[in-house]
Motif scaffolding. Structure first.
Motif, PDB file in Angstrom:
ATOM      1  N   VAL A  55       2.114   2.073  -3.459  1.00 36.02           N
ATOM      2  CA  VAL A  55       1.050   2.610  -4.315  1.00 36.02           C
ATOM      3  C   VAL A  55       0.866   4.099  -4.044  1.00 36.02           C
ATOM      4  O   VAL A  55       0.840   4.927  -4.967  1.00 36.02           O
ATOM      5  CB  VAL A  55      -0.277   1.851  -4.083  1.00 36.02           C
ATOM      6  N   CYS A  56       0.762   4.452  -2.772  1.00 35.32           N
ATOM      7  CA  CYS A  56       0.569   5.859  -2.393  1.00 35.32           C
ATOM      8  C   CYS A  56       1.748   6.717  -2.836  1.00 35.32           C
ATOM      9  O   CYS A  56       1.564   7.819  -3.371  1.00 35.32           O
ATOM     10  CB  CYS A  56       0.374   5.981  -0.883  1.00 35.32           C
TER      11      CYS A  56
ATOM     12  N   PHE B 132      -5.842  -3.634  -4.485  1.00 41.60           N
ATOM     13  CA  PHE B 132      -6.123  -2.278  -4.029  1.00 41.60           C
ATOM     14  C   PHE B 132      -7.003  -1.540  -5.038  1.00 41.60           C
ATOM     15  O   PHE B 132      -6.979  -1.832  -6.240  1.00 41.60           O
ATOM     16  CB  PHE B 132      -4.826  -1.475  -3.802  1.00 41.60           C
TER      17      PHE B 132
ATOM     18  N   GLU C 113       0.818  -1.214   0.000  1.00 48.51           N
ATOM     19  CA  GLU C 113       0.000   0.000   0.000  1.00 48.51           C
ATOM     20  C   GLU C 113       0.848   1.259   0.000  1.00 48.51           C
ATOM     21  O   GLU C 113       0.536   2.239  -0.701  1.00 48.51           O
ATOM     22  CB  GLU C 113      -0.928  -0.004   1.221  1.00 48.51           C
TER      23      GLU C 113
ATOM     24  N   ALA D 245      -7.711   2.521  -5.860  1.00 49.49           N
ATOM     25  CA  ALA D 245      -7.327   3.904  -5.559  1.00 49.49           C
ATOM     26  C   ALA D 245      -8.114   4.858  -6.446  1.00 49.49           C
ATOM     27  O   ALA D 245      -8.264   4.626  -7.645  1.00 49.49           O
ATOM     28  CB  ALA D 245      -5.833   4.106  -5.775  1.00 49.49           C
ATOM     29  N   LYS D 246      -8.596   5.910  -5.833  1.00 48.84           N
ATOM     30  CA  LYS D 246      -9.214   7.010  -6.564  1.00 48.84           C
ATOM     31  C   LYS D 246      -8.342   8.235  -6.361  1.00 48.84           C
ATOM     32  O   LYS D 246      -8.065   8.635  -5.222  1.00 48.84           O
ATOM     33  CB  LYS D 246     -10.632   7.276  -6.059  1.00 48.84           C
ATOM     34  N   ALA D 247      -7.861   8.812  -7.460  1.00 49.65           N
ATOM     35  CA  ALA D 247      -6.940   9.932  -7.380  1.00 49.65           C
ATOM     36  C   ALA D 247      -7.378  11.023  -8.350  1.00 49.65           C
ATOM     37  O   ALA D 247      -8.167  10.793  -9.267  1.00 49.65           O
ATOM     38  CB  ALA D 247      -5.509   9.485  -7.679  1.00 49.65           C
TER      39      ALA D 247
ATOM     40  N   GLN E 286      -8.897   8.301  -2.263  1.00 49.11           N
ATOM     41  CA  GLN E 286      -9.389   7.117  -1.557  1.00 49.11           C
ATOM     42  C   GLN E 286      -8.448   5.943  -1.826  1.00 49.11           C
ATOM     43  O   GLN E 286      -7.899   5.824  -2.916  1.00 49.11           O
ATOM     44  CB  GLN E 286     -10.788   6.710  -2.045  1.00 49.11           C
ATOM     45  N   LEU E 287      -8.317   5.078  -0.833  1.00 48.45           N
ATOM     46  CA  LEU E 287      -7.593   3.822  -1.029  1.00 48.45           C
ATOM     47  C   LEU E 287      -8.311   2.736  -0.244  1.00 48.45           C
ATOM     48  O   LEU E 287      -8.515   2.866   0.961  1.00 48.45           O
ATOM     49  CB  LEU E 287      -6.138   3.927  -0.567  1.00 48.45           C
TER      50      LEU E 287
ATOM     51  N   LEU F 203      -4.140  11.637  -3.991  1.00 53.60           N
ATOM     52  CA  LEU F 203      -4.885  10.442  -3.613  1.00 53.60           C
ATOM     53  C   LEU F 203      -6.119  10.832  -2.810  1.00 53.60           C
ATOM     54  O   LEU F 203      -6.024  11.520  -1.796  1.00 53.60           O
ATOM     55  CB  LEU F 203      -4.004   9.495  -2.798  1.00 53.60           C
TER      56      LEU F 203
ATOM     57  N   LEU G 257       1.841   7.221  -6.716  1.00 49.44           N
ATOM     58  CA  LEU G 257       0.817   8.177  -7.139  1.00 49.44           C
ATOM     59  C   LEU G 257       1.253   9.610  -6.815  1.00 49.44           C
ATOM     60  O   LEU G 257       1.147  10.512  -7.649  1.00 49.44           O
ATOM     61  CB  LEU G 257      -0.515   7.861  -6.468  1.00 49.44           C
TER      62      LEU G 257
END
Length: 288
Positions: A247-248, A281, A244, A283-285, A260-261, A258, A251
């Motif tokens: 990923v963050c 995962f 995780e 993710a909404k970015a 939402q995750l 970011l 991004l």
């Protein structure tokens, strides 16, 4: 002076060496995909138990619910949705096709683009997408029988099935989408599966950002803890094993905000031997 010139040439060669190594690693990934079999991939990943619509803990219903919620929140608007690395699958745009008037599907592999075009043209496919369409209709508060209407809607808004290469600074051919970019990108299990390492994945995130307008959204679904998956019987394709935090970080370093995750952890019975994934995962970015 001659010494200065030689020093400059040496420095240039040192800069070029890592770039060549990066390109060679990406080329090696392209070679891995030469034997990819869309029908086998769909059978491995998009049939029960991973696509069991009677189970709340099945992977596919979880992904569809994440996408439905994201497209229903009202903050994603506009005209153009681009699916980056569609593969041979359609589920990832079944909710978005109700929000956007134009959907562009893309994939690097011609075999996958042909698979998508078959369904768009006459409904033939290596997988029956009807249960997926029915499930998304239920998520939207519609009768499952409305799936034929959703299929017609999806066919009517898909304008193109295009080749894409996320490892190029301009992943799509010029002129294929509006000059200011798409309003939304969705990408599922693509970047970690086509990149040789985390650095290449992060660069690819930056490349696809060029396809997105300022203020536009990215919906990203991917694997956690996965080092390989089967792209055909006996064909092990390497994957960048992500957590995780990575990923963050990727991004953020690619310029996304970011929003939402969410994370899904695979139950034991979902580990069916076609990969070693431990989680998924969502993710909404947003691109500022």
């Amino acid at each position: 002076m001659p010494g200065d010139k030689e020093e400059q040439e040496g420095s240039a060669e040192l800069r070029e060496k890592p770039r060549r190594e990066e390109e060679e690693a990406v080329d090696a990934m392209r070679v891995c995909y030469q034997g990819f079999d869309p029908a086998a991939y769909l059978q491995f990943n998009y049939t029960p138990p991973r696509a069991d619509f009677q189970r709340a803990d099945s992977i596919v219903p979880w992904k569809l619910a994440c996408l439905h919620r994201a497209f229903s929140e009202g903050d994603m608007q506009g005209e153009v949705l681009v699916d980056v690395g569609s593969g041979p699958t359609l589920y990832q745009v079944m909710s978005g096709c109700e929000v956007f008037g134009r959907v562009v599907l893309t994939d690097f592999l011609e075999v996958n683009r042909r698979e998508l075009q078959r369904w768009l043209q006459d409904g033939s496919s290596s997988l029956d997408w009807t249960p997926y369409l029915e499930y998304v209709c239920q998520l939207e508060g519609r009768r499952p029988s409305a799936s034929s209407e959703k299929a017609a809607r999806l066919r009517s808004v898909v304008s193109d099935v295009l080749p894409i290469d996320v490892h190029r600074p301009c992943p799509l051919a010029p002129g294929t989408i509006p000059a200011n970019g798409a309003d939304c990108l969705v990408s599922c299990f693509c970047l970690e599966s086509v990149s040789p390492d985390l650095a290449a994945l992060t660069r690819a995130l930056g490349h696809i950002s060029s396809l997105l307008r300022p203020g536009g959204h990215l919906l990203l679904i991917g694997a956690l803890g996965e080092s390989y998956y089967l792209g055909a019987a006996g064909l092990r394709i390497p994957v960048v094993p992500l957590d995780e935090a990575q990923v963050c970080s990727s991004l953020k370093s690619s310029g996304y905000q970011l929003l939402q995750l969410s994370v899904y952890t695979l139950p034991a019975e979902m580990r069916v031997g076609v990969d070693d994934v431990t989680g998924v995962f969502f993710a909404k970015a947003r691109k500022p």
